[in-house]
Each structure stands twice: as structure tokens, then as C-alpha cells.
Motif scaffolding. Structure first.
Motif, PDB file in Angstrom:
ATOM      1  N   VAL B 328     -11.445   5.949   5.086  1.00 16.46           N
ATOM      2  CA  VAL B 328     -11.391   4.843   5.884  1.00 16.46           C
ATOM      3  C   VAL B 328     -12.897   4.134   5.734  1.00 16.46           C
ATOM      4  O   VAL B 328     -13.599   4.629   6.406  1.00 16.46           O
ATOM      5  CB  VAL B 328     -10.873   4.957   7.406  1.00 16.46           C
ATOM      6  N   SER B 329     -13.117   2.862   4.836  1.00 17.78           N
ATOM      7  CA  SER B 329     -14.374   2.654   4.662  1.00 17.78           C
ATOM      8  C   SER B 329     -14.955   1.652   5.549  1.00 17.78           C
ATOM      9  O   SER B 329     -16.123   1.519   5.861  1.00 17.78           O
ATOM     10  CB  SER B 329     -14.367   1.967   3.257  1.00 17.78           C
ATOM     11  N   GLN B 330     -14.074   0.839   6.469  1.00 22.36           N
ATOM     12  CA  GLN B 330     -14.515   0.131   7.381  1.00 22.36           C
ATOM     13  C   GLN B 330     -13.417   0.043   8.514  1.00 22.36           C
ATOM     14  O   GLN B 330     -12.104   0.106   8.173  1.00 22.36           O
ATOM     15  CB  GLN B 330     -14.429  -1.305   6.928  1.00 22.36           C
ATOM     16  N   ALA B 331     -13.689  -0.336   9.805  1.00 23.39           N
ATOM     17  CA  ALA B 331     -12.846  -0.528  10.841  1.00 23.39           C
ATOM     18  C   ALA B 331     -13.439  -1.469  11.689  1.00 23.39           C
ATOM     19  O   ALA B 331     -14.513  -1.924  12.244  1.00 23.39           O
ATOM     20  CB  ALA B 331     -12.962   0.928  11.614  1.00 23.39           C
ATOM     21  N   SER B 332     -12.431  -2.294  11.884  1.00 20.15           N
ATOM     22  CA  SER B 332     -12.507  -3.291  13.118  1.00 20.15           C
ATOM     23  C   SER B 332     -11.550  -2.924  14.213  1.00 20.15           C
ATOM     24  O   SER B 332     -11.122  -1.721  14.283  1.00 20.15           O
ATOM     25  CB  SER B 332     -12.312  -4.687  12.936  1.00 20.15           C
ATOM     26  N   GLN B 333     -11.342  -3.754  15.295  1.00 24.82           N
ATOM     27  CA  GLN B 333     -10.743  -2.982  16.521  1.00 24.82           C
ATOM     28  C   GLN B 333      -9.197  -2.359  16.223  1.00 24.82           C
ATOM     29  O   GLN B 333      -9.018  -1.414  16.643  1.00 24.82           O
ATOM     30  CB  GLN B 333     -10.645  -3.992  17.596  1.00 24.82           C
ATOM     31  N   GLU B 334      -8.414  -3.251  15.563  1.00 29.53           N
ATOM     32  CA  GLU B 334      -7.004  -2.627  15.148  1.00 29.53           C
ATOM     33  C   GLU B 334      -6.828  -2.569  13.637  1.00 29.53           C
ATOM     34  O   GLU B 334      -5.550  -2.396  13.491  1.00 29.53           O
ATOM     35  CB  GLU B 334      -6.013  -3.410  15.994  1.00 29.53           C
ATOM     36  N   HIS B 335      -8.006  -2.720  12.829  1.00 27.79           N
ATOM     37  CA  HIS B 335      -7.734  -2.850  11.321  1.00 27.79           C
ATOM     38  C   HIS B 335      -8.520  -1.775  10.985  1.00 27.79           C
ATOM     39  O   HIS B 335      -9.799  -1.708  11.063  1.00 27.79           O
ATOM     40  CB  HIS B 335      -7.988  -3.987  10.694  1.00 27.79           C
ATOM     41  N   GLY B 336      -8.174  -0.650  10.077  1.00 28.59           N
ATOM     42  CA  GLY B 336      -8.873  -0.155   9.127  1.00 28.59           C
ATOM     43  C   GLY B 336      -8.515  -0.410   7.474  1.00 28.59           C
ATOM     44  O   GLY B 336      -7.706  -0.851   7.279  1.00 28.59           O
ATOM     45  N   ILE B 337      -9.829  -0.358   6.928  1.00 28.18           N
ATOM     46  CA  ILE B 337      -9.730  -0.675   5.360  1.00 28.18           C
ATOM     47  C   ILE B 337      -9.962   0.531   4.568  1.00 28.18           C
ATOM     48  O   ILE B 337     -11.078   1.401   4.780  1.00 28.18           O
ATOM     49  CB  ILE B 337     -10.935  -1.855   4.882  1.00 28.18           C
ATOM     50  N   LEU B 338      -8.859   1.051   3.934  1.00 31.97           N
ATOM     51  CA  LEU B 338      -8.927   2.288   3.053  1.00 31.97           C
ATOM     52  C   LEU B 338      -9.504   1.953   1.710  1.00 31.97           C
ATOM     53  O   LEU B 338      -9.208   0.845   1.103  1.00 31.97           O
ATOM     54  CB  LEU B 338      -7.639   2.767   2.772  1.00 31.97           C
ATOM     55  N   ALA B 339     -10.400   2.673   1.150  1.00 28.26           N
ATOM     56  CA  ALA B 339     -10.844   2.264  -0.158  1.00 28.26           C
ATOM     57  C   ALA B 339     -11.222   3.534  -0.853  1.00 28.26           C
ATOM     58  O   ALA B 339     -11.525   4.809  -0.041  1.00 28.26           O
ATOM     59  CB  ALA B 339     -12.122   1.440  -0.149  1.00 28.26           C
ATOM     60  N   ILE B 340     -11.511   3.710  -1.951  1.00 31.33           N
ATOM     61  CA  ILE B 340     -11.837   4.815  -2.619  1.00 31.33           C
ATOM     62  C   ILE B 340     -13.490   5.060  -2.552  1.00 31.33           C
ATOM     63  O   ILE B 340     -14.184   4.222  -2.471  1.00 31.33           O
ATOM     64  CB  ILE B 340     -11.613   4.956  -4.043  1.00 31.33           C
ATOM     65  N   ARG B 341     -13.898   6.240  -2.210  1.00 29.03           N
ATOM     66  CA  ARG B 341     -15.192   6.646  -1.997  1.00 29.03           C
ATOM     67  C   ARG B 341     -16.166   6.133  -3.186  1.00 29.03           C
ATOM     68  O   ARG B 341     -15.868   6.392  -4.169  1.00 29.03           O
ATOM     69  CB  ARG B 341     -15.554   7.997  -1.857  1.00 29.03           C
ATOM     70  N   PRO B 342     -17.368   5.582  -2.728  1.00 30.76           N
ATOM     71  CA  PRO B 342     -18.027   4.906  -3.794  1.00 30.76           C
ATOM     72  C   PRO B 342     -18.749   5.935  -4.594  1.00 30.76           C
ATOM     73  O   PRO B 342     -18.934   6.890  -4.283  1.00 30.76           O
ATOM     74  CB  PRO B 342     -19.504   4.450  -3.201  1.00 30.76           C
ATOM     75  N   GLY B 343     -18.398   5.690  -5.989  1.00 31.10           N
ATOM     76  CA  GLY B 343     -18.886   6.811  -7.024  1.00 31.10           C
ATOM     77  C   GLY B 343     -17.517   7.570  -7.590  1.00 31.10           C
ATOM     78  O   GLY B 343     -18.050   8.348  -8.530  1.00 31.10           O
ATOM     79  N   SER B 344     -16.513   7.457  -6.867  1.00 32.13           N
ATOM     80  CA  SER B 344     -15.442   8.225  -7.216  1.00 32.13           C
ATOM     81  C   SER B 344     -14.670   7.682  -8.408  1.00 32.13           C
ATOM     82  O   SER B 344     -14.730   6.591  -8.693  1.00 32.13           O
ATOM     83  CB  SER B 344     -14.315   8.271  -6.179  1.00 32.13           C
TER      84      SER B 344
END
Lengths: 394, 394
Positions: B328-344
Motif C-alpha cells: 500500500v504505497s499511499q493512503a488517504s482516509q478511505e482510499h489506499g493505493i496499491l503499487a509495486i515496491r520501487p525497484g522491483s
């Protein structure tokens, strides 16, 4: 009895007397004078511009706070969870926008509220969601209403105004039997700004992108009655709102240190604080220990990315007067460590064990969510006038 | 009805069916198989060493979780708030330590519990607190019992073992009519370690400082029956516990990504996770949006200071199998943003809107505190076996 309707007198802290001097700590305080001033500031601003204000309930999560904004009518509101929508529906609110992207299980729950007479509008940005919503509406025998989410600054979800998918979503909504409420965008990146020029520009960009999306939809033959924008920074910096029909904002009711860092409020506008008690001192380290840790303050370190880092919060005396450069420098679960900001020439105040202080929070939404209720105070006064429960959950 | 005793069937989510597939999200899951394994791991370790385990309830805050550790007897526990002490007292627990420094208003509340037959021991490190506690005991007509807090690593409060104030506090306790329970320390700095050698050393230091403080008190003629140490890392790395009589730990029941980073557990030991639903995709940015933001995950970014930063959490499929490098690379109150870890080099998995995932938390205490209850599951299974309420507040 549902817990959000639980009266203050049932609460576990009910044995405490109703003054700041005797209140069990840590405790959340709400200065109702500052709340009212903040509410009037933005509602007047929007009334002057002929734009509907649709306050976001994600910050306050309390019918009592909402009734300060809407003492007589149950006007338009924004919600961040369906639990909020259900809670405000029980309290008579009928015009709501659920501003989080739609999922299958939420579509069904939204339809139950619509069937009960609540005009709950939802948010989506894909043809799949449009079809899912249409199916939920048909299953429930009601017509859903949806906003198309517009991305104005790359912050999160939504479509750009020139994305061909915008028209595809509108078409899919029509085919699925869903009413198009309009377009909705949120200038989430405005939270990282801190100059008036940048904030004016962010507000104008938010407006321009939302209006461009609405125009693109209208040019393709779709009705687009509502053009909804909003974030607390852009709501306070927008000058021209031509083409916008409504503004959403939430944290403006309470404000916080992050909003102070952005430049939207003074510390005197911050309406909530956490009352805490001194439980130890470490003079050799320049530390005062208090009984408010991250459980009472939240783990939010939003000011760490700003020009002035306030640690876990800025410290005031019990009456709300700031101690110069005194911050919560560290927090564990139930302990906070107060220290003078690095580089400051100010001395640590002399606060004995048992002394009470107030902590202004980095992020009002996060700090308030750590508490069951608001202890309502007036500027400078020692009395707790009321205890307003908060709701939570999803 | 008190809210912590509210049954699951009254809960706002009660309409959801009892499987992972139909559970409304975001929701907190607890894998009872992993919980039981974690409980046995530490209790066996302490039994082998002849040391009492006094589990810390600050993490679980649930009678149902506690009953997995104590199915038949109501054994010794540690609490982080007086609301926890009152809650566990209602559930029959009689031997508790309140491990947060004493304040005047807490002294009175502690005395009410002692008067009701609860052996609630408190913590202090100053003669002022000793006198305050003695006065509260006399006013209530009961004898208080207190630990002197020892500082073993500069983490927070307490006195060093060679501080002359140590004996002064013991004298003040005696003069105030307070029973000295013993000494208590917490190796809070062990959370920032990550090698077995450093953890062994931290555990030995914690032991040695606590025992030295106890010996100093005994040499001055004071009884010091309990020598209490503990943190989850040192509890699992301590080899020799000579002179120590009890161990305190809390997060060991659930574990989390921070404890994984320290090296105390594997990701397969982490017993809690947050179930979330995909609500959007931004393939051009490499993002998947889910309905778990910081309100469901907490703002805790504990792994940011570790060797591997997991953002707001590590992402698994609904059965609990990790997606390689998906965070979960970023989070606001009711939203999470999933992303691949940098460099992977791994690719973003194909997760359509409506797909469910599980998120392993950075910090179990913080994430669990964002939720009303645990949805109890077994490894790999889809069924929700039970819903265990959590208590909160102070």
C-alpha cells in the motif's frame, strides 16, 4: 441501542465532573465558538459565490457537530463511508454523496438507502462500475444516481477531462439505467501547497478541469447537472467558481496544524485539541511526559512534510495559549514526550506532575477518529458544556 | 449496555454473511490459528525459564482474545489504560499492572478498583507521585501498591538503576503507606534493532538494569518482590533471565511488519490483516485503488525507519498469500493505493474492481485500534467463525 446514539451519560467517563480541571485525560476537546466561526467563514464564502456547500462529514462524524452547520434544515452532505450515510439517514438527512469509488457490496447497500428515500449519490470512473450499479438498481427496483469521478491533479482516482473513457462511462450509465448526477473532483494535491499563488492556481485548475469534463459530457449529449469540486484549501482560495455548482470540504470545520501549514487558518482557528496530564519529567533530557500518546493523537505526522514540523502536535496551556516552541516530539501508545522544538532558544516550561495541557493536532480527521466523543468547551472557559458522541466504522 | 459488551449481532455490519467473500470491507481479520501459535510460543518460552508471563492487553483489547491465552484461569495481565483495567475487572481479572505513569485523577480511579478487590498495581518514578498515591489510598481506605519505573535504555520515563532518586522514591512510598511491588522496565529501544546480536544484548541489558535496581533497593532495606521486564523483541531474544520474575509483552499475540523487520517473526506469523476491496485501477500509473485507507490501516508508518519500507502494508490475496512486492504505497482516509515496491521487477497483479485482498499491517496495536471488532478466521478458510468486539477509550 446503537452505540453512536448512546448518550454521554452512559459513557465510561461519565463519573468525571464537567470541567477541564477534573476531566479524565486524555480527552478530545471541541471549542464550539471556533467551530461556529469556521462554519460561517466557508458558508458565507460559498453563499457570496452562489455555490452550494455540501460539507464532508468524514471529519466530524457527529450529528451534533452537523447540527451547528444545519440547525434547522437537513441540507446536502458528503459522506466517506456507508456507515456515515446510514447514521445521517437515521438523523433525517436525505441528500448525500458517498465520495468513495463504488464496489459490488457497497452498491447493494446504497440501493437499500435509496429505496428508503435517501437520495444517496455514488462515485465511479469505469463502465464496469456503471454496469454493476445498474444491476444493483434493477435488483432493488430503484434508479441509482452516480457522479463520474474526475482527476484534476493526479492525486488518486478518476478520469481526466479529455479521457475518451469519460464519454464511455456516461454511455454505460445510460445503458445501465443509471442517472448521471454530474462530475465530481477533489484537488487532493492542494494539501502539499503553502503559498497563496499556488493555492489560487490549484483552485482554478480544480474548477477548470471539472467544468471542462462537464462541458465534454454535455457536448456528447449527456445531462450533467452537478459540477462538484472541493478540498479545504481550494474552497478557501477559489475566487472564480464559474460553472461550479457545489463545493465539498470537511476539515474546515475544525482545522488543524496541516491546514495551518498550508496557510488556510491560524492556530487560533483550530477548534479541536487533546487535553492531557503531565505524568513525569526528565529535565536532564529536556522532556516532559504526558498521558497522550498516539492512541489519543493518532499516528498522523502530516506536518513532517511541511516547512514547520510540529512532531505529534503543538502544546498549549489548559486555556489554549501556546507555549512557545513546545511540541509533542515523540509518541508511544499512551505516552507523549513534550520537548522544545530543535533550534529554539525557548526554555521548557515548568509543568509539574498532574498539570494539564492541550495539544493541537496535525490532522483533525485522524485525531478525532481516535476518540468516542467531543467534550464541548467555549473559548477560555473551564466548563464542559456538552459531550457529543462520534460514530465510526464502515 | 456497555459498548464493549455489545454482541456481534447488534453490530452495524450484522447483515453481512459470515464469509470473506461477502464481508463488507474494510474489515479486520484475526487468524485464530496464528494467534494460538504465537501465544504458545511465548508462554512456553517463559515457562521454560520459570518466569511469569503477564501479557499486555494494549494490543488486543478484547476479552475473547485474552481467553485464548487464559482459557480457564484469569491470570496476570498488563493494561495501558484504566478503561482496560475496568473492562478486564468486569470480566473477572484480579491481578493487573497499569503500566503508564500515575497522575492525580488516575490514582483515585485506581483506588476504586482496589477497593473492589482488584490487585491493580501502578507505576511511578517520583516522590511526588508516591505521596499523591498514598493520599489517594488513605482517602479511599485501601493500601496502594506501586512499581518504581526503571529506565534501561533512555526510551521514555523511569529512573536509572544508580539514580539516588530510586531509594528516595522507595522511602517516600514507605512514608506514604504504599506497598512497593517491585521494579518495572521496558526495553522500548529494542524496536529499532534488527540483528540477533543486538537483540540478545538489549534483552540482557534490560534484565541486568532491572535486577541491579532491585538489588539496590534490597541493599537499602526495601522489599522488592517483582522484577518485571518486557518488550516483544526482548521477550523472544532473552536467553538468561536470572533475577527476573515476570515478562510483559503485547504485540507478540498478533505480530506485524515492524516486528518482522526487527526479526522476531515471519510474515506467516502475522495474525491480523485488513480485508479490502478493489474500487479502481490506474494502469498508466501502476496503481490499484482499494477501500482501505488510513482509517482502516492507521497512519502508522513504522516500517519507514526500517531496512524494508512496506508503505502502509504488504498485500496478500484473500487467502493470505503474499503478492510479490505489492504494498500500500499511499493512503488517504478511505482510499489506499496499491503499487509495486520501487525497484522491483514484479508486475502489478491483475485485480479487477470488486476483487478482495488482505493487507498485513505495519503496527498491529495501531491498526487493530481503528476497528470495532475482529472477524475471526482460520488459516486458508473462507468462513468467519466469530466476531470479537474490542474495547477502547481511557
Amino acid at each position: 441501542m446503537r452505540r453512536e446514539e448512546m448518550s454521554g451519560t452512559d459513557h465510561q467517563n461519565s463519573e468525571t465532573a464537567a470541567t477541564l480541571g477534573t476531566l479524565a485525560t486524555p480527552a478530545l476537546l471541541l471549542d464550539v465558538h471556533r467551530l461556529d466561526r469556521n462554519l460561517v467563514r466557508l458558508s458565507s464564502r460559498m453563499a457570496e459565490r452562489g455555490v452550494v456547500l455540501r460539507p464532508h462529514m468524514k471529519t466530524a462524524k457527529s450529528i451534533d457537530v452537523t447540527r451547528r452547520a444545519y440547525p434547522s434544515v437537513s441540507g446536502p452532505i458528503t459522506v466517506s463511508t456507508l456507515a456515515e450515510a446510514e447514521y445521517f439517514a437515521r438523523h433525517g438527512f436525505r441528500d448525500m454523496t458517498y465520495a468513495v469509488g463504488l464496489a459490488p457490496h457497497t452498491a447493494e447497500r446504497v440501493m437499500r438507502l435509496r429505496k428508503a428515500g435517501v437520495d444517496l449519490k455514488v462515485l465511479l470512473d469505469s463502465p464496469e462500475q456503471a454496469r454493476m450499479l445498474g444491476a444493483a438498481g434493477r435488483a432493488a427496483g430503484v434508479t441509482p444516481t452516480a457522479f463520474i469521478e474526475i482527476d484534476c491533479d493526479g492525486h488518486r482516482g478518476g478520469l481526466t477531462a479529455d479521457d475518451p473513457k469519460l464519454i464511455a462511462v456516461a454511455v454505460a450509465l445510460g445503458e445501465a439505467g443509471v442517472e448521471l448526477a454530474g462530475v465530481l473532483t477533489h484537488a487532493g494535491e492542494s494539501y502539499s501547497l503553502f503559498t497563496p499563488e499556488a493555492l489560487f492556481a490549484a483552485a482554478e485548475n480544480e474548477r477548470a478541469v471539472a467544468v471542462a469534463a462537464a462541458e465534454a459530457l454535455r457536448a456528447a449529449g449527456h445531462q450533467c447537472p452537478i459540477v462538484s469540486v472541493g478540498s479545504t484549501p481550494t474552497a478557501h482560495f477559489a475566487e472564480d467558481l464559474t460553472g461550479v455548482t457545489e463545493m465539498r470540504a470537511g476539515v474546515y470545520m475544525f482545522f488543524d496544524l496541516v491546514m495551518h501549514g498550508v496557510g488556510v487558518c491560524t492556530t487560533d482557528d483550530i477548534a479541536i485539541s487533546v487535553l492531557a496530564t503531565v505524568i513525569g519529567t526528565k529535565p536532564e533530557k529536556g522532556w516532559i511526559l504526558v498521558d497522550a500518546g498516539w492512541m489519543a493523537l493518532s499516528r498522523d505526522r502530516g506536518t513532517a512534510a511541511q516547512r514547520v514540523d510540529h512532531g505529534y502536535g503543538l502544546v498549549c496551556d489548559v486555556a489554549g495559549n501556546l507555549y512557545p516552541d513546545l511540541i509533542v516530539s515523540q509518541a508511544s501508545q499512551e505516552h507523549g514526550i513534550l520537548a522544545i522544538r530543535p533550534g529554539s532558544a525557548h526554555a521548557l516550561p515548568n509543568l509539574p506532575i498532574g498539570a494539564k495541557i492541550r495539544i493541537l493536532p496535525n490532522h483533525a480527521c485522524a485525531t478525532a477518529s481516535q476518540h468516542e466523543l467531543y467534550n464541548v468547551v467555549s473559548a477560555g472557559g473551564d466548563a464542559i458544556h456538552a459531550r457529543w458522541p462520534r460514530m465510526r466504522g464502515w
